[in-house]
Enzyme design. Structure first.
Site, PDB file in Angstrom:
ATOM      1  CD  GLU A 212      -2.540   1.800   0.505  1.00 26.43           C
ATOM      2  OE1 GLU A 212      -3.313   1.027  -0.069  1.00 26.43           O
ATOM      3  OE2 GLU A 212      -2.466   3.028   0.216  1.00 26.43           O
ATOM      4  CG  HIS A 453     -31.866 -11.504  24.889  1.00 30.46           C
ATOM      5  ND1 HIS A 453     -30.552 -11.111  25.019  1.00 30.46           N
ATOM      6  CD2 HIS A 453     -31.997 -12.644  25.623  1.00 30.46           C
ATOM      7  CE1 HIS A 453     -29.919 -11.968  25.809  1.00 30.46           C
ATOM      8  NE2 HIS A 453     -30.777 -12.910  26.183  1.00 30.46           N
TER       9      HIS A 453
HETATM   10  P1  NAD Z   1      -9.649   1.820  -3.177  1.00 31.33           P
HETATM   11  O1  NAD Z   1      -9.684   3.242  -3.479  1.00 31.33           O
HETATM   12  O2  NAD Z   1     -10.562   1.270  -2.138  1.00 31.33           O
HETATM   13  O3  NAD Z   1      -8.184   1.403  -2.732  1.00 31.33           O
HETATM   14  C1  NAD Z   1      -7.078   1.573  -3.553  1.00 31.33           C
HETATM   15  C2  NAD Z   1      -5.830   1.565  -2.673  1.00 31.33           C
HETATM   16  O4  NAD Z   1      -4.710   1.510  -3.524  1.00 31.33           O
HETATM   17  C3  NAD Z   1      -5.723   2.830  -1.827  1.00 31.33           C
HETATM   18  O5  NAD Z   1      -5.479   2.472  -0.492  1.00 31.33           O
HETATM   19  C4  NAD Z   1      -4.558   3.559  -2.460  1.00 31.33           C
HETATM   20  O6  NAD Z   1      -3.820   4.323  -1.547  1.00 31.33           O
HETATM   21  C5  NAD Z   1      -3.747   2.403  -3.008  1.00 31.33           C
HETATM   22  N1  NAD Z   1      -2.865   2.780  -4.105  1.00 31.33           N
HETATM   23  C6  NAD Z   1      -3.116   3.634  -5.135  1.00 31.33           C
HETATM   24  N2  NAD Z   1      -2.050   3.708  -5.954  1.00 31.33           N
HETATM   25  C7  NAD Z   1      -1.111   2.877  -5.438  1.00 31.33           C
HETATM   26  C8  NAD Z   1       0.202   2.518  -5.836  1.00 31.33           C
HETATM   27  N3  NAD Z   1       0.755   3.029  -6.930  1.00 31.33           N
HETATM   28  N4  NAD Z   1       0.884   1.641  -5.067  1.00 31.33           N
HETATM   29  C9  NAD Z   1       0.329   1.102  -3.951  1.00 31.33           C
HETATM   30  N5  NAD Z   1      -0.906   1.419  -3.528  1.00 31.33           N
HETATM   31  C10 NAD Z   1      -1.623   2.282  -4.266  1.00 31.33           C
HETATM   32  O7  NAD Z   1      -9.843   1.085  -4.577  1.00 31.33           O
HETATM   33  P2  NAD Z   1     -10.082  -0.443  -4.935  1.00 31.33           P
HETATM   34  O8  NAD Z   1      -9.752  -1.327  -3.787  1.00 31.33           O
HETATM   35  O9  NAD Z   1      -9.437  -0.628  -6.246  1.00 31.33           O
HETATM   36  O10 NAD Z   1     -11.634  -0.479  -5.140  1.00 31.33           O
HETATM   37  C11 NAD Z   1     -12.249   0.429  -6.062  1.00 31.33           C
HETATM   38  C12 NAD Z   1     -13.563   0.898  -5.572  1.00 31.33           C
HETATM   39  O11 NAD Z   1     -14.531  -0.128  -5.742  1.00 31.33           O
HETATM   40  C13 NAD Z   1     -13.596   1.220  -4.090  1.00 31.33           C
HETATM   41  O12 NAD Z   1     -13.206   2.541  -3.841  1.00 31.33           O
HETATM   42  C14 NAD Z   1     -15.023   1.035  -3.749  1.00 31.33           C
HETATM   43  O13 NAD Z   1     -15.705   2.221  -4.017  1.00 31.33           O
HETATM   44  C15 NAD Z   1     -15.470  -0.048  -4.706  1.00 31.33           C
HETATM   45  N6  NAD Z   1     -15.537  -1.337  -3.982  1.00 31.33           N
HETATM   46  C16 NAD Z   1     -16.422  -1.420  -2.964  1.00 31.33           C
HETATM   47  C17 NAD Z   1     -16.494  -2.599  -2.246  1.00 31.33           C
HETATM   48  C18 NAD Z   1     -17.446  -2.689  -1.119  1.00 31.33           C
HETATM   49  O14 NAD Z   1     -18.341  -1.852  -1.036  1.00 31.33           O
HETATM   50  N7  NAD Z   1     -17.318  -3.681  -0.225  1.00 31.33           N
HETATM   51  C19 NAD Z   1     -15.677  -3.665  -2.552  1.00 31.33           C
HETATM   52  C20 NAD Z   1     -14.772  -3.517  -3.591  1.00 31.33           C
HETATM   53  C21 NAD Z   1     -14.718  -2.340  -4.305  1.00 31.33           C
END
Ligand code: NAD
Ligand code: FAD
Length: 474
Positions: A212, A453
């Site tokens: 990350e 409950h």
């Molecule tokens: P995210 O925005 O949740 O997380 C992406 C992560 O990648 C961030 O923590 C960011 O800092 C990191 N990152 C970015 N560039 C990077 C790099 N070059 N090197 C290392 N880390 C880096 O995005 P996601 O996990 O791809 O998911 C996309 C979207 O899909 C989410 O924002 C969410 O809205 C949606 N989603 C929702 C759910 C849910 O509701 N349970 C589940 C999956 C996806």
């Protein structure tokens, strides 16, 4: 003469198909087109977008299967259930997931028939405007519509220099189709997808390393929840999460991928059998021919919207992942309903302050409203009540007592400002908190509401009581 409609919806994902159904229910002659990004092997158009085809639904199916495997391997024994030689048949697990997807996407077609939504397969793009109607090309045909709703969603963002081949280097699409447990799985991005997909494969036996970029873990979540989650995921579950990482180079080899990165300990090099890239999503606006009509986009390529998701063009609206805001299916669906109702002359409603977030790890993480750190930053006085699931009889009975419920209320008015849950079934428990926020309930209102409950929801009740320092069972 071109076919004419009251409403043309571009994109058949959760935002688009819901908007189309609601518009049709309201008596508007509606067409929905889908460019068929997720065509099935027979070439049949598939509705449901990212969510049904390669997002929410398939990921939750795999999370559930892998959770059952994990329980059978590690937790059944505490109930006196002996299991020997538990093993996982990954292709069967994937097939089950595919069947669920097929069932649901077929269901959307049925809903379109039921609600008389006209469906046209094909890419939708703007042609221009004539006599007050928008001309939209769908496939090879140009149709005309009084209103256009853009619901073209998003796709995985890829990183420069890291080609995704869906074999060794995968995005969310490939990550949902791995057909054997990779010994060493790397994930770039400790966001929602990284944690959910990392959890699936960790439970099935992979060594999982998540890289990350940010120095903080789950920065958007309440800090107590993020701390608890960090402890559980890293110490108890053994996910190797590296923060503050800078990816330098990704080199695919014949059967593995080498990732070079830098962190505060210097240059690192690690080899994986598969690498998932999960670093956020890019809005789909390239196929729309936005320049032909002067549709305004923001600096990240998302469609700019104002009140009620109106764009800068008259009678053109945009909803879901293609507009700024949380990229969540339920948020897109709510916007779809709101826009359809506004078009039909109703007032339309959405409360962006009461949109729940859920991360479907184990334990689940769910929240709605403000975090403690947001309230501190905004100088809003607050009080909170926090109850661990350890003090909840149902959680004990289920043998799953990790986590807590935290209710945050305004220090003076007692109005609930945020609710944060980490624990089993948090995704279901949060619904009560959403209703509380939607109707501006106070912690006292929640505390005075009778809860069955023994249920996990009693932890929510106790947390509301704890806001006033009068919890009964903790
Ligand atoms: P995210 O925005 O949740 O997380 C992406 C992560 O990648 C961030 O923590 C960011 O800092 C990191 N990152 C970015 N560039 C990077 C790099 N070059 N090197 C290392 N880390 C880096 O995005 P996601 O996990 O791809 O998911 C996309 C979207 O899909 C989410 O924002 C969410 O809205 C949606 N989603 C929702 C759910 C849910 O509701 N349970 C589940 C999956 C996806
Ligand atoms: P999309 O679902 O992306 O649909 C847009 C549709 O428009 C697509 O079918 C696309 O083919 C089509 N399209 C694009 N351009 C055109 C064009 N020019 N003409 C015609 N059609 C076009 N959200 C949750 O709330 N809960 C979750 O648990 C969850 N899990 C997720 C897990 C993963 C792995 C991923 C990737 C996402 C997840 N999401 C989750 C996010 C959720 O999938 C999206 O927020 C949601 O799908 C957005 O809906 P949408 O209709 O705006 O866009």
């Amino acid at each position: 003469m071109s076919k004419q409609f009251d409403v043309a919806v571009i994109g058949g994902g959760p935002a688009g198909y819901v908007a189309a159904i609601r518009a049709s229910q309201l008596g508007l002659n509606t067409v929905c087109c889908e460019s068929n990004a997720y065509a099935d092997p027979k070439g049949e158009p598939r509705l449901g977008g990212t969510c049904l085809n390669v997002g929410c639904i398939p990921s939750k199916a795999l999370l559930h299967s892998s959770e059952l495997f994990d329980q059978a391997s590690h937790s059944f024994v505490m109930h006196g259930i002996k299991t020997e030689g538990v093993s996982i048949d990954v292709p069967s697990m994937i097939k089950r997931k595919d069947n669920i997807v097929t069932q649901l996407v077929t269901g959307i077609k049925g809903l379109f028939r039921k609600y008389k939504v006209n469906f046209m397969p094909g890419l939708g793009s703007f042609v221009g405007q004539k006599d007050g109607l928008w001309q939209v090309k769908i496939g090879d045909e140009v149709i005309e519509a009084k209103h256009v709703i853009i619901a073209t969603g998003s796709r995985a963002r890829h990183l420069p220099g890291i080609p995704v081949d869906q074999k060794l280097v995968l995005d969310n699409e490939g990550a949902l189709d791995i057909n054997e447990v990779p010994k060493r799985l790397g994930v770039i991005g400790a966001g929602v997808i990284g944690l959910e997909m990392g959890s699936v494969w960790k439970r099935l036996g992979s060594q999982v390393t998540i890289l990350e970029a940010l120095p903080d873990f789950l920065a958007a979540a309440d800090q107590n929840v993020a701390k608890e989650a960090w402890k559980i995921f890293t110490t108890k579950q053994g996910l190797n999460i590296q923060l503050g990482v800078k990816i330098k180079e990704v080199t695919p080899k014949k059967k593995s991928v080498v990732v070079k990165y830098e962190n505060d300990e210097g240059e690192q090099s690690v080899e994986f059998d598969k690498l998932i890239v999960a670093v956020g999503r890019t809005p789909n606006t390239d196929g729309l021919n936005t320049t032909a009509v002067g549709l305004e986009l923001d600096e990240r390529g998302r469609v700019k919207v104002g009140e009620h998701c109106a764009t800068n063009l008259q009678n053109v609206w945009a909803i879901g992942d293609v507009v700024p805001g949380p990229m969540l299916a339920h948020k897109g669906m709510e916007e779809g309903v709101m826009v359809a109702e506004v078009i039909s002359g109703q007032s339309g409603h959405i409360n962006y302050d009461a949109i729940p977030w859920v991360i479907y790890t184990h334990p689940e993480i769910a929240w709605v409203g403000k975090t403690e750190q947001e309230l501190k930053a905004a100088n809003i006085p607050f009080k909170n009540g926090q109850i661990p699931f350890l003090a909840n009889g149902r959680a004990l009975g289920q043998g799953d007592t990790t986590g807590f419920v935290k209710v945050i209320a305004h220090a003076e008015t007692d109005q609930i400002l945020g609710v944060h849950v980490i624990g089993t079934n948090a995704s279901e428990l949060i619904a009560e908190a959403v209703v509380s926020l939607e109707f501006a309930a106070s912690a006292e209102d929640l505390a005075r509401t009778c809860h069955a409950h023994p249920t996990l929801s009693e932890a929510m009740h106790e947390a509301a009581l704890a806001v006033d320092k009068r919890s009964l069972h903790f």
